[in-house]
Design an enzyme around this catalytic site. Structure first.
Site, mmCIF file in Angstrom:
data_model
loop_
_atom_site.group_PDB
_atom_site.id
_atom_site.type_symbol
_atom_site.label_atom_id
_atom_site.label_comp_id
_atom_site.label_asym_id
_atom_site.label_seq_id
_atom_site.Cartn_x
_atom_site.Cartn_y
_atom_site.Cartn_z
ATOM 1 N N TYR A 25 0.848 -1.195 0.000
ATOM 2 C CA TYR A 25 0.000 0.000 0.000
ATOM 3 C C TYR A 25 0.880 1.240 0.000
ATOM 4 O O TYR A 25 1.844 1.311 0.759
ATOM 5 C CB TYR A 25 -0.894 0.004 1.242
ATOM 6 C CG TYR A 25 -1.807 1.208 1.364
ATOM 7 C CD1 TYR A 25 -2.828 1.422 0.445
ATOM 8 C CD2 TYR A 25 -1.654 2.119 2.406
ATOM 9 C CE1 TYR A 25 -3.680 2.525 0.557
ATOM 10 C CE2 TYR A 25 -2.501 3.217 2.534
ATOM 11 C CZ TYR A 25 -3.507 3.416 1.603
ATOM 12 O OH TYR A 25 -4.350 4.504 1.728
ATOM 13 N N ASP A 48 9.072 2.909 -0.042
ATOM 14 C CA ASP A 48 8.019 3.514 0.775
ATOM 15 C C ASP A 48 8.274 3.131 2.228
ATOM 16 O O ASP A 48 7.975 2.014 2.649
ATOM 17 C CB ASP A 48 6.652 3.023 0.292
ATOM 18 C CG ASP A 48 5.512 3.595 1.125
ATOM 19 O OD1 ASP A 48 5.788 4.228 2.165
ATOM 20 O OD2 ASP A 48 4.348 3.393 0.730
ATOM 21 N N LYS A 83 3.871 9.040 9.045
ATOM 22 C CA LYS A 83 3.586 8.412 10.336
ATOM 23 C C LYS A 83 4.543 8.859 11.454
ATOM 24 O O LYS A 83 4.339 9.915 12.029
ATOM 25 C CB LYS A 83 3.506 6.900 10.167
ATOM 26 C CG LYS A 83 2.320 6.558 9.225
ATOM 27 C CD LYS A 83 1.918 5.136 9.087
ATOM 28 C CE LYS A 83 0.604 5.078 8.293
ATOM 29 N NZ LYS A 83 0.572 4.154 7.205
#
Ligand SMILES: *Cc1c(COP(=O)(O)O)cnc(C)c1O
Length: 426
Positions: A144, A239, A267
């Site tokens: 994702y 990522d 995050k």
């Protein structure tokens, strides 16, 4: 367990918000329960609107590596708020965070701060396409990278759980530019390059996949992926929105010998506030406006509140022993869950990287999205509900990682393992 207040809030939410939530996994559809509405969180604990308290392994889906409302971070954000929330002008804080990131990640020579990981993915692709003059990209099934059109193809947890690998509203013409390879399978990537010579701008990968459940890269996978990608003239985008500063103080890709041209962060670097970042080699990053012609912008990019929270979080993480403690906590849960599976004769396996962990039920090995899809979701749903009844708040999907924080005490971890024994027995 009383849940009257959560239930009535959910009814109100359903009337005014699609599905009652502002991000799909929060609706708990995959575990056959109504979501609890959280009112407060401290350290390793969350508390809901009915006053139930849980040991939390959602960790805001990644940012809460210090635990919730860590006092140093909370104080810093409150102090910053007194100086204004956002200026639409550069700040000293942004310089400091960029310097901290660049010092920890050699591949991050320059950093552009944004407001979400999704944006980081969009921008990384735009840079890669501009730099190479090519339009196709390769991603991995089950990884994702945010919900931008080009990347919402075979995109892991949310999409996997809901059984909609592709979303309506993504133009087929765009999705055709996204090729899907199999994680841990280099030949599936080479096939993409052979079939589309000179057309692939970038390969994008989670160095440790954490959105199909945790799946680690096999030996040499990332270093060979790096070599292969560069041999065909494409860029490697790692990522690290979850893995950055989660597995070590810096990038996880370095651990595995990958040489990313661009890195996505998010995050943890926002300490629980909205953030995202794309970083990379200076000459690539300087393609971005106003240095270069590739446009990207954001009203709240580099928000002082997010950046201040991120800086304080990184300062705490930089203190000695943080990652050793996270590793020890992860190892404790792993062995506790493993002995619970064995003792109750339940098929399953545990994939773990540091403080990221997934307990897969009904399968004995998970190396890619196909393996993950074979997990027993119905049994996981029952396990989730049984754990909740015992005061343990797991991520509400078989395809998410448990996020362990520095605030999880030995007692919290032991309580979790005990609850797992009882829940699996049930
Ligand atoms: C969460 C996540 C994103 C998206 O970040 P948002 O801030 O939710 O947009 C991108 N990549 C990975 C690996 C993620 O886990």
């Amino acid at each position: 367990m009383k849940s009257d207040n959560s239930n009535s809030l959910f009814q109100r939410a359903l009337a005014r918000t699609p599905g009652g939530v502002n991000s799909p996994v929060r609706a708990w559809k995959a575990v056959g329960a109504a979501p609890l509405f959280i009112s407060t969180a401290q350290g390793a604990y969350v508390e809901d609107e009915d006053g139930n308290r849980f040991v939390d392994y959602v960790g805001a889906f990644g940012p809460a590596i210090l635990g919730h409302a860590e006092p140093r971070v909370a104080r810093a954000v409150a102090a910053q708020a007194a100086h204004g929330f956002s200026y639409g002008a550069p700040t000293r804080l942004e310089v400091e965070l960029a310097e901290l990131i660049a010092a920890a990640i050699p591949a991050a020579q320059k950093v552009r701060l944004q407001t979400s990981g999704t944006e980081a993915g969009m921008t990384a692709l735009r840079i890669a396409r501009a730099a190479t003059g090519r339009s196709m990209i390769v991603k991995f099934d089950g990884c994702y990278h945010g919900h931008s059109d080009a990347l919402l193809v075979r995109a892991g947890s949310g999409a996997m759980t809901l059984g909609v690998p592709d979303s309506p509203g993504v133009p087929a013409e765009l999705a055709q530019l996204t090729l899907v390879a199999r994680y841990n399978d280099l030949s599936s990537v080479e096939q993409c390059f052979v079939q589309h010579p000179g057309r692939i701008a970038a390969v994008i990968v989670e160095p440790v996949a954490a959105n199909m459940g945790v799946v680690k890269p096999q030996a040499n996978f990332l270093s060979q992926l790096s070599t292969l990608t560069h041999r065909y003239g494409a860029l490697l985008i790692c990522d690290e929105v979850i893995t950055g500063f989660r597995l070590r103080f810096g990038a996880a890709s370095e651990l595995f010998g990958a040489e990313p041209d661009l890195i996505m962060l998010g995050k943890i670097i926002g300490g629980g506030n909205p953030i995202g970042a794309v970083a990379g080699r200076a000459e690539l990053m300087d393609l971005l406006a106003p240095a270069g012609a590739v446009y990207q912008a954001g009203t709240l990019s580099g928000s002082p509140l997010s950046v201040r929270a991120g800086i304080e979080t990184l300062k705490v993480l930089a203190q000695g022993g943080a990652y050793e403690r996270l590793e020890a906590a992860g190892a404790y849960l792993e062995s506790g869950f493993a002995s619970a599976l064995a003792q109750h004769g339940i098929a399953g396996c545990i994939n773990r990287a540091g403080s990221l962990l997934t307990l897969f039920l009904g399968v004995t090995e998970v190396r890619n999205a196909d393996d993950a899809q074979r997990a027993d979701r119905a049994r996981f749903a029952r396990f989730f509900r049984a754990m909740l009844e015992r005061g343990i708040y797991l991520p509400p999907s078989q395809f998410e990682a448990l996020f362990i924080s520095l605030a999880h005490s030995e007692e919290d971890l032991k309580k979790t393992v005990d609850a797992a024994h009882q829940s699996l027995a049930e």
